[in-house]
Enzyme design. Structure first.
Site, PDB file in Angstrom:
ATOM      1  N   TYR A 101       0.821  -1.211   0.000  1.00 16.17           N
ATOM      2  CA  TYR A 101       0.000   0.000   0.000  1.00 16.17           C
ATOM      3  C   TYR A 101       0.855   1.262   0.000  1.00 16.17           C
ATOM      4  CZ  TYR A 101      -4.753  -1.786   0.736  1.00 16.17           C
ATOM      5  OH  TYR A 101      -5.980  -2.374   0.581  1.00 16.17           O
ATOM      6  N   LYS A 137       3.148 -15.262   1.658  1.00 15.01           N
ATOM      7  CA  LYS A 137       3.452 -16.136   0.528  1.00 15.01           C
ATOM      8  C   LYS A 137       4.970 -16.320   0.500  1.00 15.01           C
ATOM      9  CE  LYS A 137       1.269 -16.927  -2.984  1.00 15.01           C
ATOM     10  NZ  LYS A 137       0.796 -18.240  -3.529  1.00 15.01           N
ATOM     11  N   ASP A 155      -2.851 -17.975   0.239  1.00 19.28           N
ATOM     12  CA  ASP A 155      -3.887 -18.541  -0.640  1.00 19.28           C
ATOM     13  C   ASP A 155      -4.531 -19.770   0.014  1.00 19.28           C
ATOM     14  OD1 ASP A 155      -1.458 -19.881  -0.914  1.00 19.28           O
ATOM     15  OD2 ASP A 155      -1.699 -20.281  -3.069  1.00 19.28           O
ATOM     16  N   ASP A 206      -6.342  -7.167   3.725  1.00 23.26           N
ATOM     17  CA  ASP A 206      -7.487  -6.515   3.094  1.00 23.26           C
ATOM     18  C   ASP A 206      -8.417  -7.570   2.494  1.00 23.26           C
ATOM     19  OD1 ASP A 206      -9.017  -4.327   2.095  1.00 23.26           O
ATOM     20  OD2 ASP A 206      -8.057  -4.574   0.141  1.00 23.26           O
ATOM     21  N   ASP A 249     -12.148  -9.263   4.212  1.00 22.78           N
ATOM     22  CA  ASP A 249     -13.446  -9.196   3.531  1.00 22.78           C
ATOM     23  C   ASP A 249     -14.061 -10.588   3.430  1.00 22.78           C
ATOM     24  OD1 ASP A 249     -13.381  -6.446   3.086  1.00 22.78           O
ATOM     25  OD2 ASP A 249     -14.077  -6.642   1.010  1.00 22.78           O
TER      26      ASP A 249
HETATM   27  C1  IPM Z   1     -10.443  -1.367   3.887  1.00 22.72           C
HETATM   28  C2  IPM Z   1     -10.707  -0.681   2.588  1.00 22.72           C
HETATM   29  C3  IPM Z   1      -9.567   0.304   2.343  1.00 22.72           C
HETATM   30  C4  IPM Z   1      -8.323  -0.490   2.128  1.00 22.72           C
HETATM   31  C5  IPM Z   1      -9.822   1.301   1.207  1.00 22.72           C
HETATM   32  C6  IPM Z   1     -11.112   2.060   1.389  1.00 22.72           C
HETATM   33  C7  IPM Z   1      -8.665   2.247   1.061  1.00 22.72           C
HETATM   34  O1  IPM Z   1     -10.860  -1.605   1.578  1.00 22.72           O
HETATM   35  O2  IPM Z   1     -10.351  -0.676   4.921  1.00 22.72           O
HETATM   36  O3  IPM Z   1     -10.337  -2.600   3.895  1.00 22.72           O
HETATM   37  O4  IPM Z   1      -8.039  -0.977   1.021  1.00 22.72           O
HETATM   38  O5  IPM Z   1      -7.582  -0.641   3.090  1.00 22.72           O
HETATM   39 MG    MG Z   2     -10.894  -3.644   2.255  1.00 26.95          MG
END
Ligand code: IPM
Ligand code: MG
Length: 368
Positions: A142, A192, A225, A249, A253
């Site tokens: 990032y 990884k 993975d 990230d 999710d």
């Molecule tokens: C998260 C989001 C952020 C990220 C974005 C909004 C910059 O996806 O907090 O997971 O990628 O970190």
């Molecule tokens: Mg995210």
């Protein structure tokens, strides 16, 4: 003694409407428990760009550095899609994370019993699920240099760099081990190492921190993975997962969705302790700004309210009050309150954002 301070940054989309419900909960603690906070509010994201021409004004950044905790709603929306990269709403959030040095991002994925049937996985796979992803938040791909889009010969090349120092890995590993000691005492580290040197170093440093200071915690390593696959196959094998910024990230999710709704999950981003002993901290729901339903009173305020519960626990040392709030949320779900993102059961009408907030206040009142 001065009251603990909170800076609220509602942001864009559904951010302001879910934050309004959090404000009610914060006020409830002041009125009923004597836990009074000094609350101020400011702009971040698209709305800050509309007002100041930047997704995070320097004065707001400064305030965020001063307070005991920042509570953020969400940033972004289609109106800002074509802005220059550096002006996009997300840059405001990334600047907060980077400049406050919030290296440990705690993302719990917890399945509420009343909602187990909302998961895309079988009920027995997710019911009772309680895992914590610790995502490194201030480094890795990032932020690594070099980055950009450059010309090479007659075409363009997009470049980002994955980069981790030993100390960056060391400190987030310690956060994960400390957390594990207060939970199931297990850490699984994901990278990884089979294809990335940064992953080789990650594995080495996590193992070293473990062997030197946390031998009482069970440590395992997994390629990220394979970790994604195991998260879907049998998530209850995990307690704490520690991983880098990008893998974290993605994995968070996926883990969030196991629980049925992204509208339920909070997060805490923690840095080093400040002079008063509290960690630098920012709390935000895992969900985004959901521009498609913004302003309609359909949003689920629970993720944001539970983010405040995490603030009670990690910034204000009020673990019992955090438990009280989490129990209140659990009880309104058990009573059948559902915002529109949680529909599916027969004969259930959705409640609005505000009604969900009010139901949680009623549940809090019932605990007095
Ligand atoms: C998260 C989001 C952020 C990220 C974005 C909004 C910059 O996806 O907090 O997971 O990628 O970190
Ligand atoms: Mg995210």
């Amino acid at each position: 003694m001065t009251n603990p301070s909170i800076l609220i940054l509602p942001g864009d989309g559904i951010g302001p409407e879910v934050m309004k419900e959090v404000r009610k909960v914060i006020d409830w603690y002041g009125q009923n428990i004597g836990l009074v906070f000094d609350v101020s509010e400011d702009l971040v994201g698209g709305i800050a760009y509309d007002t100041h021409g930047t997704p995070l004004h320097d004065a707001t950044m400064e305030k965020a550095q001063q307070v005991d905790a920042v509570l953020l709603g969400a940033v972004g929306g289609p109106a800002y899609d074509n802005l220059d990269f550096g002006l996009k709403p997300e840059r405001g959030l990334l600047r907060l994370r980077k400049e406050m040095d919030l290296f440990a991002n705690l993302r719990p994925a917890q399945c509420f019993n009343a909602l187990a049937e909302f998961s895309s996985l079988k009920k027995e796979v997710v019911s009772g699920l309680d895992i914590m992803i610790v995502r490194e938040l201030t480094s890795g791909i990032y932020f690594g240099e070099p980055r950009g889009i450059i010309e090479e010969g007659n075409e363009r090349v997009g470049i980002n760099t994955q980069r981790y120092t030993e100390s960056e890995i060391d400190r987030v590993a310690r956060s994960a081990f400390e957390l594990a000691r207060r939970r199931g005492n297990k850490v699984c580290s994901m990278e990884k190492a089979n294809v990335m040197e940064s992953g080789v170093l990650w594995r080495e440093v996590v193992q070293k921190v473990h062997d030197e200071d946390y031998q009482d915690v069970e440590l395992s390593h997994m390629y990220a993975d394979a970790g994604a696959m195991q998260l879907c196959r049998w998530p209850k094998q995990f307690d704490v997962i520690v991983t880098d910024n990008l893998f974290g990230d993605l994995l968070s999710d996926a883990a969030a969705m196991l629980t049925g709704s992204l509208g339920m999950l909070p997060s805490a981003s923690l840095g080093a302790p400040m002079a008063n002993g509290r960690p630098k901290a920012l709390y935000e729901p895992v969900h985004g700004s959901a521009p498609d339903i913004a302003g309609e009173g359909k949003a689920n305020p629970i993720a944001c309210i539970l983010s405040f519960a995490m603030a009670l626990r990690y910034s204000f040392d009020e673990g019992k009050e955090a438990d009280r709030l989490e129990a209140a949320v659990e009880s309104v779900l058990a009573e059948g309150y559902r915002t529109a993102d949680l529909l599916g059961e027969e004969g259930v009408d959705p409640v609005s954002t505000q009604q969900m907030g009010d139901a949680i206040l009623a549940a809090l009142n019932a605990t007095l």
